[in-house]
Design a protein around this motif. Sequence first.
Motif, PDB file in Angstrom:
ATOM      1  N   PRO A 107      -3.498  31.873   6.393  1.00 39.09           N
ATOM      2  CA  PRO A 107      -1.647  32.702   5.866  1.00 39.09           C
ATOM      3  C   PRO A 107      -1.064  31.648   6.051  1.00 39.09           C
ATOM      4  CG  PRO A 107      -2.556  33.542   7.751  1.00 39.09           C
ATOM      5  CD  PRO A 107      -3.918  32.833   7.428  1.00 39.09           C
ATOM      6  N   GLY A 108      -0.032  30.725   5.085  1.00 38.50           N
ATOM      7  CA  GLY A 108       0.719  30.175   5.227  1.00 38.50           C
ATOM      8  C   GLY A 108       0.458  29.054   5.586  1.00 38.50           C
ATOM      9  N   THR A 154       2.867  24.137   3.741  1.00 39.75           N
ATOM     10  CA  THR A 154       3.100  25.635   2.916  1.00 39.75           C
ATOM     11  C   THR A 154       2.243  25.507   2.256  1.00 39.75           C
ATOM     12  OG1 THR A 154       5.257  25.200   1.766  1.00 39.75           O
ATOM     13  CG2 THR A 154       5.424  25.658   4.715  1.00 39.75           C
ATOM     14  N   ASN A 213      -7.553  28.372   3.242  1.00 39.54           N
ATOM     15  CA  ASN A 213      -7.749  30.379   3.724  1.00 39.54           C
ATOM     16  C   ASN A 213      -7.171  30.663   4.988  1.00 39.54           C
ATOM     17  OD1 ASN A 213      -9.159  27.934   5.819  1.00 39.54           O
ATOM     18  ND2 ASN A 213      -9.900  30.026   6.519  1.00 39.54           N
TER      19      ASN A 213
END
Length: 69
Positions: free
Chosen positions: A35-36, A54, A33
């Motif tokens: 980002p990135g 990633t 959940n």
Amino acid sequence: MELNGVTELNGARWRKSSRSSGNGGNCVEVADNLPGVVGVRDSKDPAGPALTFTPTAWRAFVSELIPGA
């Protein structure tokens, strides 16, 4: 977010992998959940270390383990 070369996993929502065994052992939790980054840890040691990937590397890793995933 990264701090001193360590990826922060604060706010991660961990879920047990659908591929983990149901007998209480060999359980992997995944947090996707943030980002990135995708976090992966041992459910038996939630305060222990976690691996980070990633999203692209995670998809490649999973596709090698589970063809067609």
